[in-house]
Enzyme design. Structure first.
Site, short mmCIF file in Angstrom:
data_model
loop_
_atom_site.label_atom_id
_atom_site.label_comp_id
_atom_site.label_asym_id
_atom_site.label_seq_id
_atom_site.Cartn_x
_atom_site.Cartn_y
_atom_site.Cartn_z
N CYS A 110 0.81 -1.24 0.00
CA CYS A 110 0.00 0.00 0.00
C CYS A 110 0.83 1.27 0.00
O CYS A 110 0.33 2.34 -0.36
CB CYS A 110 -0.93 0.03 1.20
N HIS A 248 -3.04 7.18 3.94
CA HIS A 248 -3.50 5.91 3.38
C HIS A 248 -4.82 5.57 4.05
O HIS A 248 -5.03 5.87 5.23
CB HIS A 248 -2.46 4.81 3.63
N ASN A 278 -9.94 0.42 0.52
CA ASN A 278 -8.48 0.48 0.45
C ASN A 278 -8.04 0.11 -0.96
O ASN A 278 -8.20 -1.04 -1.38
CB ASN A 278 -7.92 -0.50 1.49
N1 ACO Z 1 -18.80 -8.98 8.17
C1 ACO Z 1 -19.31 -9.41 9.33
N2 ACO Z 1 -18.56 -9.88 10.34
C2 ACO Z 1 -17.23 -9.93 10.15
C3 ACO Z 1 -16.62 -9.51 8.95
C4 ACO Z 1 -17.46 -9.03 7.95
N3 ACO Z 1 -16.98 -8.58 6.75
N4 ACO Z 1 -15.28 -9.65 9.07
C5 ACO Z 1 -15.06 -10.16 10.29
N5 ACO Z 1 -16.24 -10.34 10.94
C6 ACO Z 1 -16.46 -10.84 12.28
C7 ACO Z 1 -15.32 -11.69 12.76
O1 ACO Z 1 -15.45 -13.02 12.29
C8 ACO Z 1 -15.47 -11.59 14.26
O2 ACO Z 1 -16.49 -12.50 14.66
P1 ACO Z 1 -16.35 -13.32 16.05
O3 ACO Z 1 -16.30 -12.25 17.12
O4 ACO Z 1 -17.56 -14.17 16.06
O5 ACO Z 1 -15.06 -14.06 15.93
C9 ACO Z 1 -16.02 -10.18 14.48
O6 ACO Z 1 -16.53 -9.76 13.19
C10 ACO Z 1 -14.98 -9.18 14.93
O7 ACO Z 1 -13.83 -9.31 14.13
P2 ACO Z 1 -12.53 -8.48 14.41
O8 ACO Z 1 -11.44 -8.97 13.53
O9 ACO Z 1 -12.28 -8.44 15.88
O10 ACO Z 1 -13.01 -7.04 13.95
P3 ACO Z 1 -12.22 -5.70 14.02
O11 ACO Z 1 -13.00 -4.72 14.75
O12 ACO Z 1 -10.77 -5.91 14.40
O13 ACO Z 1 -12.21 -5.23 12.50
C11 ACO Z 1 -10.86 -5.20 10.53
C12 ACO Z 1 -11.62 -6.06 11.51
C13 ACO Z 1 -11.83 -4.28 9.83
C14 ACO Z 1 -10.19 -6.10 9.49
C15 ACO Z 1 -9.81 -4.35 11.28
O14 ACO Z 1 -9.05 -5.16 12.14
C16 ACO Z 1 -8.87 -3.65 10.34
O15 ACO Z 1 -9.25 -2.76 9.61
N6 ACO Z 1 -7.57 -4.01 10.35
C17 ACO Z 1 -6.63 -3.41 9.46
C18 ACO Z 1 -6.60 -4.22 8.23
C19 ACO Z 1 -6.10 -3.46 7.07
O16 ACO Z 1 -6.51 -2.37 6.85
N7 ACO Z 1 -5.20 -4.01 6.32
C20 ACO Z 1 -4.77 -3.35 5.17
C21 ACO Z 1 -3.41 -3.68 4.88
S1 ACO Z 1 -3.45 -3.80 3.20
C22 ACO Z 1 -2.00 -3.87 2.49
O17 ACO Z 1 -1.04 -3.38 2.93
C23 ACO Z 1 -1.96 -4.65 1.16
#
Ligand code: ACO
Length: 365
Positions: A110, A248, A278
Site C-alpha cells: 500500500c 492511506h 483500500n
Molecule cells: N462482516 C461481518 N462480520 C465480520 C466480517 C465481515 N466482513 N469480518 C469479520 N467479521 C467478524 C469476525 O469473524 C469476528 O467474529 P467473532 O467475534 O464471532 O469471531 C467479528 O466480526 C470481529 O472481528 P474483528 O477482527 O475483531 O473485527 P475488528 O474490529 O478488528 O475489525 C478489521 C476487523 C476491519 C479487518 C480491522 O481489524 C482492520 O481494519 N484491520 C486493518 C486491516 C487493514 O486495513 N489491512 C490493510 C493492509 S493492506 C496492504 O497493505 C496490502
C-alpha cells in the site's frame, strides 16, 4: 534542487460494489462494514491494471501541460501487476511515448506510491533526471479471495499519478520517514502471488489471504503516527502547521487513531475510504487528486501523507504544495465502456478460481 508536483490525475473504474452487493455473496452486512471500517462502496475494474494507470498518467500529464515524450523517469507503484516481466512502467513508457525515460516498478504494497515519490524526488534532487511520472495503481479484485469476508470487504481497484518537475523553490516532498516492521511480515501474506507458486500446475493469482486484521490495525497506527512525528520533526514543523493530512485509507478507525496521535483534528484530514475502500498504492494519490478537486489544497500548504502496507511497510511524507492548484489542461484519455455490474465482474474472478493455492510459506516446498 527540489521536485515540485506539477500534475495530478486519477482513474477510477466505473463499476461500484456496495456493501449490500457484498452481503449477497458473503455473510456480512452494510451495518457491520460501515461500523468497523467506514467503507460504504468500492470500485471493481473491467480493464487490466495497465489501462487504469495509462488513463491516470495521461490525465496527470495534461494537468502538468507536459507531453509524454518529455518524461525522463516513470515509477510504477503497485503490488498487483498485470505482468512481472516485462514490468508495468515500461508499458506506460511505450504508451505515453516517453522514449528516453527510465522506467521501473516499485512494490511496498500500500505504500508503493509514497516510496515511489521518495525515489523519484531523490533522482530529481541529485540531477539524474529533470522530471518524473509517479504512479500508484492497484487491481486487487482478481487477486481477492471473494469467499473470505475478513478481507473481501476492505479493498477496491483504482489508479492515480503525479508529475514531478525540478524546481529551485522549496516545494514538493520536503522530508519523509520510511520504515518496515519485517518481523511482522507474516501478518499480511497473499498466498498465490509470486514466484514460489510458479510452474506448480496452478494458475497465477489463485489466492488465499493470511490476514491478522487486529495486529495490522495496531501496527498501522503505530507506524503511521511515529513516522508522521519524525517527518514533521525533520523540517521543524508542528502539527498545527499541517493544513491537510492525506493518509492511506484502509479503515476510518485507523485514520482517526492516527489523527489523534499526530494531534491534527479530523476536519484537517481528507477521507475517501467511504467511497473506495483500500485501493492499496492508489489510495493516497487518488485522495490527493480529490482533495485538489474539492479545493482542500491551498497554494503553499503543508500536507502530511502517512501510509502503511504489507511488509509491513510504513512511512510519512511532508509535502509543500506549490502555487498552482488547478490543472493546465485536460486529457481525452478514457477507459473503454463497461456494460457489466461489479458483482458480474467479481463472478468472472470467481469462475477463474479452480484450485486453491497451497498453505505453505516455504519456498520451493
Ligand atoms: N462482516 C461481518 N462480520 C465480520 C466480517 C465481515 N466482513 N469480518 C469479520 N467479521 C467478524 C469476525 O469473524 C469476528 O467474529 P467473532 O467475534 O464471532 O469471531 C467479528 O466480526 C470481529 O472481528 P474483528 O477482527 O475483531 O473485527 P475488528 O474490529 O478488528 O475489525 C478489521 C476487523 C476491519 C479487518 C480491522 O481489524 C482492520 O481494519 N484491520 C486493518 C486491516 C487493514 O486495513 N489491512 C490493510 C493492509 S493492506 C496492504 O497493505 C496490502
Amino acid at each position: 534542487m527540489h521536485a515540485a508536483i506539477t500534475g495530478w490525475g486519477k482513474c477510477l473504474p466505473p463499476a461500484v460494489l456496495s456493501n449490500r452487493d457484498l452481503s449477497t455473496i458473503l455473510d456480512t452486512s452494510d451495518e457491520w462494514i460501515v461500523a468497523r471500517t467506514g467503507i460504504r462502496e468500492r470500485r471493481i475494474s473491467h480493464v487490466p491494471l495497465g489501462e487504469l494507470a495509462y488513463v491516470a498518467a495521461m490525465r496527470a500529464l495534461a494537468c502538468a501541460g507536459l507531453d509524454g515524450g518529455r518524461i525522463e523517469l516513470i515509477v510504477f507503484g503497485s503490488c498487483s501487476y498485470d505482468d512481472q516481466v516485462p514490468n508495468m512502467a515500461s508499458g506506460i513508457q511505450l504508451r505515453i511515448g516517453a522514449q528516453e525515460a527510465a522506467a521501473y516498478d516499485i512494490n511496498t504494497a500500500c505504500t508503493s506510491f509514497l516510496y515511489g515519490l521518495s525515489t523519484a524526488t531523490a533522482l530529481i534532487r541529485t540531477g539524474v533526471v529533470r522530471n518524473a511520472l509517479v504512479i500508484g495503481a492497484e487491481l486487487i479484485s482478481p487477486f481477492m479471495d471473494w469467499g473470505d469476508r475478513d478481507v473481501a470487504v476492505l479493498f477496491g481497484d483504482g489508479a492515480a499519478a503525479v508529475v514531478l518537475e525540478a524546481s529551485a523553490r522549496a516545494e514538493g516532498l520536503l522530508a519523509e520517514k520510511l520504515g518496515c516492521y519485517g518481523e511482522a511480515r507474516e501478518i499480511l501474506r497473499v498466498h498465490g502471488m509470486g514466484g514460489r507458486y510458479a510452474n506448480r500446475g496452478m494458475l497465477y493469482g489463485i489466492t488465499r489471504w493470511q490476514f491478522e486484521g487486529q495486529e495490522i490495525f495496531k501496527r498501522a497506527v503505530q507506524g503511521m503516527s511515529g513516522a508522521s512525528a519524525e517527518a514533521l520533526a525533520r523540517i521543524g514543523a508542528r502539527p498545527q502547521d499541517v493544513e491537510l493530512v492525506v493518509p492511506h485509507q484502509a479503515n476510518l478507525r485507523i485514520i482517526e487513531a492516527v489523527a489523534k496521535r499526530v494531534h491534527v483534528p479530523m476536519e484537517r484530514v481528507f477521507v475517501t475510504v467511504q467511497r473506495y475502500g483500500n485501493m492499496s498504492a492508489a489510495t493516497v494519490p487518488v485522495a490527493l487528486c480529490e482533495a485538489l478537486e474539492e479545493g482542500r489544497v491551498r497554494a503553499g500548504a503543508l500536507l502530511l501523507m502517512p501510509g502503511f502496507g504489507g511488509g509491513l511497510s510504513f512511512c510519512a511524507h511532508a509535502v509543500r504544495w506549490g502555487e498552482r492548484t488547478t490543472a493546465l489542461g485536460a486529457s481525452s484519455a478514457e477507459l473503454p465502456p463497461n456494460e457489466r455490474s461489479a458483482l458480474e465482474l467479481i463472478r468472472d474472478c470467481l469462475a477463474r478460481k479452480t484450485r486453491p493455492a497451497p498453505a505453505t510459506t516455504e519456498p520451493f516446498a
